[in-house]
Design a protein around this motif. Sequence first.
Motif, PDB file in Angstrom:
ATOM      1  N   TRP A 153       0.837  -1.206   0.000  1.00 36.88           N
ATOM      2  CA  TRP A 153       0.000   0.000   0.000  1.00 36.88           C
ATOM      3  C   TRP A 153       0.873   1.258   0.000  1.00 36.88           C
ATOM      4  O   TRP A 153       0.539   2.253  -0.652  1.00 36.88           O
ATOM      5  CB  TRP A 153      -0.949   0.007   1.189  1.00 36.88           C
ATOM      6  CG  TRP A 153      -2.155  -0.855   0.980  1.00 36.88           C
ATOM      7  CD1 TRP A 153      -2.475  -1.999   1.640  1.00 36.88           C
ATOM      8  CD2 TRP A 153      -3.195  -0.644   0.026  1.00 36.88           C
ATOM      9  NE1 TRP A 153      -3.650  -2.514   1.154  1.00 36.88           N
ATOM     10  CE2 TRP A 153      -4.127  -1.697   0.162  1.00 36.88           C
ATOM     11  CE3 TRP A 153      -3.440   0.328  -0.938  1.00 36.88           C
ATOM     12  CZ2 TRP A 153      -5.261  -1.802  -0.618  1.00 36.88           C
ATOM     13  CZ3 TRP A 153      -4.587   0.228  -1.721  1.00 36.88           C
ATOM     14  CH2 TRP A 153      -5.473  -0.829  -1.558  1.00 36.88           C
ATOM     15  N   TYR A 165       2.116   1.702  -3.533  1.00 30.13           N
ATOM     16  CA  TYR A 165       1.007   2.153  -4.382  1.00 30.13           C
ATOM     17  C   TYR A 165       0.762   3.652  -4.194  1.00 30.13           C
ATOM     18  O   TYR A 165       0.588   4.400  -5.151  1.00 30.13           O
ATOM     19  CB  TYR A 165      -0.259   1.358  -4.050  1.00 30.13           C
ATOM     20  CG  TYR A 165      -1.475   1.822  -4.810  1.00 30.13           C
ATOM     21  CD1 TYR A 165      -1.708   1.392  -6.100  1.00 30.13           C
ATOM     22  CD2 TYR A 165      -2.386   2.701  -4.224  1.00 30.13           C
ATOM     23  CE1 TYR A 165      -2.819   1.823  -6.803  1.00 30.13           C
ATOM     24  CE2 TYR A 165      -3.504   3.133  -4.918  1.00 30.13           C
ATOM     25  CZ  TYR A 165      -3.715   2.695  -6.209  1.00 30.13           C
ATOM     26  OH  TYR A 165      -4.805   3.141  -6.895  1.00 30.13           O
ATOM     27  N   GLU A 166       0.761   4.092  -2.939  1.00 27.13           N
ATOM     28  CA  GLU A 166       0.509   5.497  -2.643  1.00 27.13           C
ATOM     29  C   GLU A 166       1.613   6.398  -3.195  1.00 27.13           C
ATOM     30  O   GLU A 166       1.340   7.496  -3.665  1.00 27.13           O
ATOM     31  CB  GLU A 166       0.356   5.688  -1.134  1.00 27.13           C
ATOM     32  CG  GLU A 166      -0.139   7.047  -0.739  1.00 27.13           C
ATOM     33  CD  GLU A 166      -0.411   7.157   0.745  1.00 27.13           C
ATOM     34  OE1 GLU A 166      -1.447   7.724   1.087  1.00 27.13           O
ATOM     35  OE2 GLU A 166       0.416   6.679   1.544  1.00 27.13           O
ATOM     36  N   GLN A 167       2.856   5.935  -3.163  1.00 23.60           N
ATOM     37  CA  GLN A 167       3.961   6.721  -3.705  1.00 23.60           C
ATOM     38  C   GLN A 167       3.818   6.927  -5.213  1.00 23.60           C
ATOM     39  O   GLN A 167       4.211   7.953  -5.733  1.00 23.60           O
ATOM     40  CB  GLN A 167       5.301   6.038  -3.413  1.00 23.60           C
ATOM     41  CG  GLN A 167       5.752   6.177  -1.994  1.00 23.60           C
ATOM     42  CD  GLN A 167       6.050   7.619  -1.627  1.00 23.60           C
ATOM     43  OE1 GLN A 167       6.670   8.352  -2.393  1.00 23.60           O
ATOM     44  NE2 GLN A 167       5.594   8.039  -0.468  1.00 23.60           N
ATOM     45  N   ILE A 168       3.243   5.953  -5.891  1.00 16.02           N
ATOM     46  CA  ILE A 168       3.095   6.045  -7.343  1.00 16.02           C
ATOM     47  C   ILE A 168       1.846   6.814  -7.741  1.00 16.02           C
ATOM     48  O   ILE A 168       1.879   7.687  -8.598  1.00 16.02           O
ATOM     49  CB  ILE A 168       3.066   4.630  -7.964  1.00 16.02           C
ATOM     50  CG1 ILE A 168       4.439   3.975  -7.787  1.00 16.02           C
ATOM     51  CG2 ILE A 168       2.672   4.677  -9.429  1.00 16.02           C
ATOM     52  CD1 ILE A 168       4.458   2.506  -8.114  1.00 16.02           C
ATOM     53  N   SER A 169       0.729   6.512  -7.090  1.00 10.88           N
ATOM     54  CA  SER A 169      -0.550   7.054  -7.548  1.00 10.88           C
ATOM     55  C   SER A 169      -1.054   8.247  -6.758  1.00 10.88           C
ATOM     56  O   SER A 169      -2.018   8.881  -7.159  1.00 10.88           O
ATOM     57  CB  SER A 169      -1.614   5.952  -7.515  1.00 10.88           C
ATOM     58  OG  SER A 169      -1.828   5.545  -6.182  1.00 10.88           O
ATOM     59  N   GLY A 170      -0.417   8.565  -5.661  1.00  8.48           N
ATOM     60  CA  GLY A 170      -0.888   9.669  -4.830  1.00  8.48           C
ATOM     61  C   GLY A 170      -1.603   9.145  -3.607  1.00  8.48           C
ATOM     62  O   GLY A 170      -1.726   7.942  -3.420  1.00  8.48           O
ATOM     63  N   GLU A 188     -10.665  11.161  -4.290  1.00  7.39           N
ATOM     64  CA  GLU A 188      -9.871  11.435  -5.481  1.00  7.39           C
ATOM     65  C   GLU A 188      -9.409  12.891  -5.538  1.00  7.39           C
ATOM     66  O   GLU A 188     -10.188  13.820  -5.382  1.00  7.39           O
ATOM     67  CB  GLU A 188     -10.694  11.104  -6.731  1.00  7.39           C
ATOM     68  CG  GLU A 188      -9.862  11.088  -7.993  1.00  7.39           C
ATOM     69  CD  GLU A 188     -10.642  10.549  -9.168  1.00  7.39           C
ATOM     70  OE1 GLU A 188     -10.294  10.907 -10.293  1.00  7.39           O
ATOM     71  OE2 GLU A 188     -11.592   9.768  -8.955  1.00  7.39           O
ATOM     72  N   ARG A 189      -8.138  13.070  -5.699  1.00  6.53           N
ATOM     73  CA  ARG A 189      -7.453  14.352  -5.895  1.00  6.53           C
ATOM     74  C   ARG A 189      -7.676  15.360  -4.772  1.00  6.53           C
ATOM     75  O   ARG A 189      -7.695  16.565  -5.003  1.00  6.53           O
ATOM     76  CB  ARG A 189      -7.831  14.960  -7.236  1.00  6.53           C
ATOM     77  CG  ARG A 189      -7.463  14.103  -8.442  1.00  6.53           C
ATOM     78  CD  ARG A 189      -6.059  13.573  -8.431  1.00  6.53           C
ATOM     79  NE  ARG A 189      -5.056  14.578  -8.208  1.00  6.53           N
ATOM     80  CZ  ARG A 189      -3.842  14.579  -8.707  1.00  6.53           C
ATOM     81  NH1 ARG A 189      -3.467  13.591  -9.466  1.00  6.53           N
ATOM     82  NH2 ARG A 189      -2.998  15.537  -8.434  1.00  6.53           N
ATOM     83  N   TRP A 203       4.219  13.237  -7.287  1.00  5.38           N
ATOM     84  CA  TRP A 203       4.068  11.805  -7.097  1.00  5.38           C
ATOM     85  C   TRP A 203       4.918  11.046  -8.094  1.00  5.38           C
ATOM     86  O   TRP A 203       5.264  11.539  -9.148  1.00  5.38           O
ATOM     87  CB  TRP A 203       2.600  11.397  -7.241  1.00  5.38           C
ATOM     88  CG  TRP A 203       1.724  12.072  -6.251  1.00  5.38           C
ATOM     89  CD1 TRP A 203       0.768  13.009  -6.527  1.00  5.38           C
ATOM     90  CD2 TRP A 203       1.739  11.940  -4.824  1.00  5.38           C
ATOM     91  NE1 TRP A 203       0.179  13.444  -5.368  1.00  5.38           N
ATOM     92  CE2 TRP A 203       0.768  12.805  -4.303  1.00  5.38           C
ATOM     93  CE3 TRP A 203       2.489  11.178  -3.942  1.00  5.38           C
ATOM     94  CZ2 TRP A 203       0.517  12.911  -2.947  1.00  5.38           C
ATOM     95  CZ3 TRP A 203       2.239  11.285  -2.584  1.00  5.38           C
ATOM     96  CH2 TRP A 203       1.258  12.139  -2.100  1.00  5.38           C
ATOM     97  N   ASP A 204       5.219   9.804  -7.754  1.00 10.78           N
ATOM     98  CA  ASP A 204       5.978   8.859  -8.590  1.00 10.78           C
ATOM     99  C   ASP A 204       7.384   9.354  -8.890  1.00 10.78           C
ATOM    100  O   ASP A 204       7.889   9.202  -9.981  1.00 10.78           O
ATOM    101  CB  ASP A 204       5.227   8.550  -9.885  1.00 10.78           C
ATOM    102  CG  ASP A 204       5.737   7.272 -10.540  1.00 10.78           C
ATOM    103  OD1 ASP A 204       6.419   6.487  -9.860  1.00 10.78           O
ATOM    104  OD2 ASP A 204       5.465   7.061 -11.726  1.00 10.78           O
TER     105      ASP A 204
END
Length: 98
Positions: free
Chosen positions: A13, A16-21, A26-27, A60-61
Amino acid sequence: MLADIDSAELTEWMAYEQISGPLGPERVDVLSSIVAATVANTARGKGQRAKEPADFLPKWDQGATAGAGDWEQMLTTVKSLNRRLRGNDLTEGGGHDA
């Protein structure tokens, strides 16, 4: 939450958060950056450039271009966090840093 998931799932998790925010609505990071820019602009002095919401938006990412060997540092960090949170190290050799 930490009582219900193991360190492997928590690590997934976190990645995942590091890549997708951030997880959650949402946003919400964009909405927060708009608020932060508004507050900063109300406190800026005369002649100072206005801040844009993008100035407060996390990038992000950033790990996508990471070089080889970065996984070892990430593993060391995760193991350190796991120890601080009193988690169980279920990896081979459990408890010993790589």
